[in-house]
Design a protein around this motif. Structure first.
Motif, PDB file in Angstrom:
ATOM      1  N   ARG A 193      58.736 -27.525 -32.603  1.00  0.00           N
ATOM      2  CA  ARG A 193      58.625 -26.783 -31.358  1.00  0.00           C
ATOM      3  C   ARG A 193      59.651 -25.661 -31.242  1.00  0.00           C
ATOM      4  O   ARG A 193      59.337 -24.555 -30.811  1.00  0.00           O
ATOM      5  N   GLU A 194      60.905 -25.931 -31.671  1.00  0.00           N
ATOM      6  CA  GLU A 194      61.989 -24.965 -31.466  1.00  0.00           C
ATOM      7  C   GLU A 194      62.470 -24.302 -32.750  1.00  0.00           C
ATOM      8  O   GLU A 194      63.240 -23.340 -32.693  1.00  0.00           O
ATOM      9  N   GLY A 195      62.053 -24.823 -33.877  1.00  0.00           N
ATOM     10  CA  GLY A 195      62.513 -24.259 -35.144  1.00  0.00           C
ATOM     11  C   GLY A 195      63.623 -25.092 -35.763  1.00  0.00           C
ATOM     12  O   GLY A 195      64.269 -25.911 -35.102  1.00  0.00           O
ATOM     13  N   HIS A 196      63.859 -24.879 -37.064  1.00  0.00           N
ATOM     14  CA  HIS A 196      64.844 -25.691 -37.783  1.00  0.00           C
ATOM     15  C   HIS A 196      66.273 -25.404 -37.332  1.00  0.00           C
ATOM     16  O   HIS A 196      67.146 -26.270 -37.451  1.00  0.00           O
ATOM     17  N   ALA A 197      66.538 -24.213 -36.821  1.00  0.00           N
ATOM     18  CA  ALA A 197      67.880 -23.918 -36.312  1.00  0.00           C
ATOM     19  C   ALA A 197      68.211 -24.837 -35.139  1.00  0.00           C
ATOM     20  O   ALA A 197      69.350 -25.310 -34.998  1.00  0.00           O
ATOM     21  N   ALA A 198      67.230 -25.090 -34.302  1.00  0.00           N
ATOM     22  CA  ALA A 198      67.445 -26.002 -33.179  1.00  0.00           C
ATOM     23  C   ALA A 198      67.654 -27.427 -33.680  1.00  0.00           C
ATOM     24  O   ALA A 198      68.512 -28.171 -33.175  1.00  0.00           O
ATOM     25  N   GLY A 199      66.859 -27.806 -34.688  1.00  0.00           N
ATOM     26  CA  GLY A 199      67.043 -29.134 -35.271  1.00  0.00           C
ATOM     27  C   GLY A 199      68.419 -29.302 -35.885  1.00  0.00           C
ATOM     28  O   GLY A 199      69.048 -30.357 -35.760  1.00  0.00           O
ATOM     29  N   ASP A 200      68.912 -28.262 -36.546  1.00  0.00           N
ATOM     30  CA  ASP A 200      70.255 -28.323 -37.131  1.00  0.00           C
ATOM     31  C   ASP A 200      71.318 -28.478 -36.047  1.00  0.00           C
ATOM     32  O   ASP A 200      72.288 -29.223 -36.211  1.00  0.00           O
ATOM     33  N   ALA A 201      71.128 -27.769 -34.923  1.00  0.00           N
ATOM     34  CA  ALA A 201      72.085 -27.884 -33.823  1.00  0.00           C
ATOM     35  C   ALA A 201      72.105 -29.301 -33.272  1.00  0.00           C
ATOM     36  O   ALA A 201      73.171 -29.834 -32.921  1.00  0.00           O
ATOM     37  N   LEU A 202      70.949 -29.938 -33.207  1.00  0.00           N
ATOM     38  CA  LEU A 202      70.880 -31.312 -32.722  1.00  0.00           C
ATOM     39  C   LEU A 202      71.598 -32.259 -33.690  1.00  0.00           C
ATOM     40  O   LEU A 202      72.330 -33.162 -33.265  1.00  0.00           O
ATOM     41  N   LEU A 203      71.401 -32.063 -34.991  1.00  0.00           N
ATOM     42  CA  LEU A 203      72.065 -32.915 -35.983  1.00  0.00           C
ATOM     43  C   LEU A 203      73.585 -32.767 -35.916  1.00  0.00           C
ATOM     44  O   LEU A 203      74.323 -33.753 -36.039  1.00  0.00           O
ATOM     45  N   LYS A 204      74.059 -31.550 -35.710  1.00  0.00           N
ATOM     46  CA  LYS A 204      75.506 -31.339 -35.571  1.00  0.00           C
ATOM     47  C   LYS A 204      76.030 -32.041 -34.319  1.00  0.00           C
ATOM     48  O   LYS A 204      77.129 -32.608 -34.329  1.00  0.00           O
ATOM     49  N   HIS A 205      75.252 -31.986 -33.247  1.00  0.00           N
ATOM     50  CA  HIS A 205      75.670 -32.632 -32.000  1.00  0.00           C
ATOM     51  C   HIS A 205      75.813 -34.142 -32.199  1.00  0.00           C
ATOM     52  O   HIS A 205      76.800 -34.744 -31.763  1.00  0.00           O
ATOM     53  N   VAL A 206      74.844 -34.755 -32.851  1.00  0.00           N
ATOM     54  CA  VAL A 206      74.915 -36.195 -33.103  1.00  0.00           C
ATOM     55  C   VAL A 206      76.123 -36.518 -33.985  1.00  0.00           C
ATOM     56  O   VAL A 206      76.828 -37.502 -33.762  1.00  0.00           O
ATOM     57  N   ALA A 207      76.379 -35.676 -34.988  1.00  0.00           N
ATOM     58  CA  ALA A 207      77.532 -35.898 -35.871  1.00  0.00           C
ATOM     59  C   ALA A 207      78.838 -35.863 -35.080  1.00  0.00           C
ATOM     60  O   ALA A 207      79.743 -36.673 -35.326  1.00  0.00           O
ATOM     61  N   ARG A 208      78.943 -34.945 -34.117  1.00  0.00           N
ATOM     62  CA  ARG A 208      80.151 -34.879 -33.289  1.00  0.00           C
ATOM     63  C   ARG A 208      80.305 -36.137 -32.435  1.00  0.00           C
ATOM     64  O   ARG A 208      81.416 -36.645 -32.249  1.00  0.00           O
ATOM     65  N   CYS A 209      79.195 -36.626 -31.915  1.00  0.00           N
ATOM     66  CA  CYS A 209      79.250 -37.856 -31.119  1.00  0.00           C
ATOM     67  C   CYS A 209      79.698 -39.040 -31.976  1.00  0.00           C
ATOM     68  O   CYS A 209      80.494 -39.880 -31.532  1.00  0.00           O
ATOM     69  N   ILE A 210      79.204 -39.105 -33.205  1.00  0.00           N
ATOM     70  CA  ILE A 210      79.605 -40.185 -34.115  1.00  0.00           C
ATOM     71  C   ILE A 210      81.093 -40.080 -34.419  1.00  0.00           C
ATOM     72  O   ILE A 210      81.830 -41.072 -34.372  1.00  0.00           O
ATOM     73  N   SER A 211      81.563 -38.873 -34.736  1.00  0.00           N
ATOM     74  CA  SER A 211      82.982 -38.688 -35.066  1.00  0.00           C
ATOM     75  C   SER A 211      83.878 -39.087 -33.905  1.00  0.00           C
ATOM     76  O   SER A 211      84.998 -39.571 -34.111  1.00  0.00           O
ATOM     77  N   GLY A 212      83.396 -38.907 -32.686  1.00  0.00           N
ATOM     78  CA  GLY A 212      84.217 -39.195 -31.517  1.00  0.00           C
ATOM     79  C   GLY A 212      84.471 -40.665 -31.272  1.00  0.00           C
ATOM     80  O   GLY A 212      85.356 -41.011 -30.496  1.00  0.00           O
ATOM     81  N   ILE A 213      83.711 -41.545 -31.911  1.00  0.00           N
ATOM     82  CA  ILE A 213      83.907 -42.981 -31.671  1.00  0.00           C
ATOM     83  C   ILE A 213      84.577 -43.676 -32.844  1.00  0.00           C
ATOM     84  O   ILE A 213      84.843 -44.874 -32.778  1.00  0.00           O
ATOM     85  N   LEU A 214      84.865 -42.965 -33.926  1.00  0.00           N
ATOM     86  CA  LEU A 214      85.383 -43.609 -35.126  1.00  0.00           C
ATOM     87  C   LEU A 214      86.875 -43.882 -35.016  1.00  0.00           C
ATOM     88  O   LEU A 214      87.630 -43.094 -34.461  1.00  0.00           O
ATOM     89  N   ARG A 215      87.289 -45.004 -35.591  1.00  0.00           N
ATOM     90  CA  ARG A 215      88.697 -45.254 -35.800  1.00  0.00           C
ATOM     91  C   ARG A 215      89.139 -44.513 -37.061  1.00  0.00           C
ATOM     92  O   ARG A 215      88.318 -44.000 -37.820  1.00  0.00           O
TER      93      ARG A 215
END
Length: 494
Positions: free
Chosen positions: A332-354
């Motif tokens: 729907r939005e293009g692969h650039a939008a999908g990449d932005a979503l993947l980066k967002h999830v990665a940041r959320c994961i990094s924020g909870i790691l010890r």
């Protein structure tokens, strides 16, 4: 007849190894490949470097060179204590490794005339031909003080981008700065030597040096004998680090200044190669899109942690995270939008790691989180924290907030399981979670026969009649991570 000089002598019966080295050989470099049956011909050569395949030759009774490289197969581990000092590389070497090896050859270090004792540099410098950055730093602070007539050493590595000197190793038993900034006016002799002159500072009266430079003298206990040597490590006009030596021994021989400078030039070159190799190795294990590690790193890390768990009888758990609806975003939005979503999830994961956890992107929309010393209950709490973090923080794509949901599977390692079996268990749990809807967490029990299923904190319970234990954690049950705390016990998590 004069003996021919060559850059590299490679002794190997492995034609693929020889061909790979020929492929990466620079145009003006010379490479001679000999098989194990041709070792008698090596006596007629004077190589600058000798590269030895340990599957073909033992590595002894070969020409004297300024550097040795040992290649070995994974099922034939080397015995470094039985061989002359050198760099050990597992076959097949990666292209980046080949390029680094040839880069050291292109520096054209003169071939030393035998015997080695007639060379201008001491033979013990060969031990610093080490591509493993961690090992090189350890050797420098452990061995170098005694070799130069000092008792203690500290080594700082320079981060050029952040203008910081970071402690990489020390033998001091006193407090020492972990990080020193080079941005402001020098407040220490180390920074002054590194940034103002770039030259070795060698003094028997350190208090006079502080006074001459207008610096505040250090506590008396820092330099008890008033003697120190501070050596900036500079390669190609770039500061790589600084070595500080103190505690001069009374029976130490004084080395000429030119020999000291040449010694540290040699060490700076070795440090340059080790840092380049370390950077290349890291980049080969990092996902370029998200900045998390990749599947290769995760497999290696899990192999290590499984061995640790088996040896010390401690738990190990993993989470497998799948982003829901990524294909719809891409369509729907293009692969650039999908990449932005993947980066967002990665940041959320990094924020909870010890500090000692690890996370990797292992597929297009899949991530794995490694949780050492964490059992299934702890992994379940981490999974809920992650779901809550992603649910409450929508991604921003083209100035629009886009809700994100994930499916999470958790599994705990069982004795006898391989890395593949552990990841398969987490993957199976993740697919069970996905079938229940968005923001679901499914955990495999230690027995591996039945599964615990739970929704995120704000979800309602499913009417699925399948007899399963439903677990729901409220946000107050989440334990915040603290990188300063020691490793948690088996029943603790964030």
């Amino acid at each position: 007849m004069a003996q021919p000089y060559i850059d590299v002598l490679l002794i190997s019966d492995d034609e693929r190894l020889c061909e790979r080295m020929r492929h990466h050989c620079p145009p003006r470099a010379t490479l001679q490949c000999l098989g194990s049956a041709e070792l008698n011909q090596a006596q007629n050569l004077i190589p600058r470097q000798t590269w030895i395949d340990l599957d073909a030759a033992a590595g002894n009774n070969l020409p004297t060179t300024s550097r040795r490289v040992y290649f070995h197969s994974p099922d034939n581990p080397p015995a470094p204590d039985t061989l002359p000092p050198g760099t050990f590389i597992r076959k097949p070497p990666a292209p980046t490794t080949c390029q680094i090896l040839w880069a050291s050859v292109q520096e054209k270090t003169p071939a030393p005339p035998p015997p080695l004792s007639n060379a201008p540099l001491p033979a013990w410098l060969l031990q610093y031909h080490e591509l493993d950055l961690r090992k090189l730093c350890q050797r420098l602070v452990t061995n170098l003080p005694g070799q130069l007539g000092y008792q203690n050493a500290s080594l700082y590595l320079h981060d050029q981008a952040r203008e910081l000197l970071t402690l990489a190793g020390t033998t001091h038993n006193r407090d020492i700065d972990l990080i020193v900034s080079t941005r402001t006016t020098p407040q220490s002799l180390m920074v002054a030597a590194a940034t103002e002159t770039g030259q070795i500072l060698h003094t028997d009266h350190v208090a006079d040096e502080f006074f001459r430079r207008g610096l505040e003298p250090p506590p008396a206990r820092q330099y008890n004998d008033e003697r120190c040597l501070i050596a900036p490590l500079v390669h190609a006009r770039q500061l790589l680090g600084v070595i500080n030596l103190s505690g001069r021994t009374d029976d130490a021989d004084e080395s000429p200044d030119d020999t000291i400078q040449t010694t540290f030039n040699f060490i700076a070159t070795a440090l340059h190669h080790a840092r380049t190799y370390d950077q290349a190795s890291t980049e080969a294990r990092v996902d370029s899109l998200t900045g998390l590690f990749n599947k290769r790193w995760m497999n290696e890390a899990l192999n290590r942690e499984i061995r640790r768990a088996q040896r010390y009888n401690i738990p190990l758990a993993t989470l497998l995270i799948d982003v829901d609806g990524l294909k719809r975003i891409n369509d729907r939005e293009g692969h650039a939008a999908g990449d932005a979503l993947l980066k967002h999830v990665a940041r959320c994961i990094s924020g909870i790691l010890r500090q000692f956890d690890g996370a990797a992107r292992v597929g297009g929309d899949e991530y794995v989180v490694m949780l050492p010393r964490t059992d299934l209950n702890g992994a379940q709490q981490v999974g809920h924290r992650l779901i809550e973090a992603i649910r409450s923080n929508p991604a921003v794509i083209r100035m629009t907030a886009v809700p994100v949901s994930v499916s999470v599977g958790a599994a705990e390692w069982r004795p006898g399981w391989s890395t593949e079996q552990l990841l398969t268990a987490a993957d199976d749990a993740m697919y069970r979670a996905k079938r229940r809807g968005p923001n679901q967490l499914h955990c495999q029990t230690h027995a591996g026969e039945e599964l615990i299923s739970s929704r995120s904190a704000d979800a309602t319970q499913s009417l699925d009649p399948t007899p399963q234990r439903i677990v729901s954690l409220s946000p107050t049950e989440y334990i915040a991570p603290d990188a300063e705390q020691p490793l948690p016990g088996p029943n603790q998590c964030k």
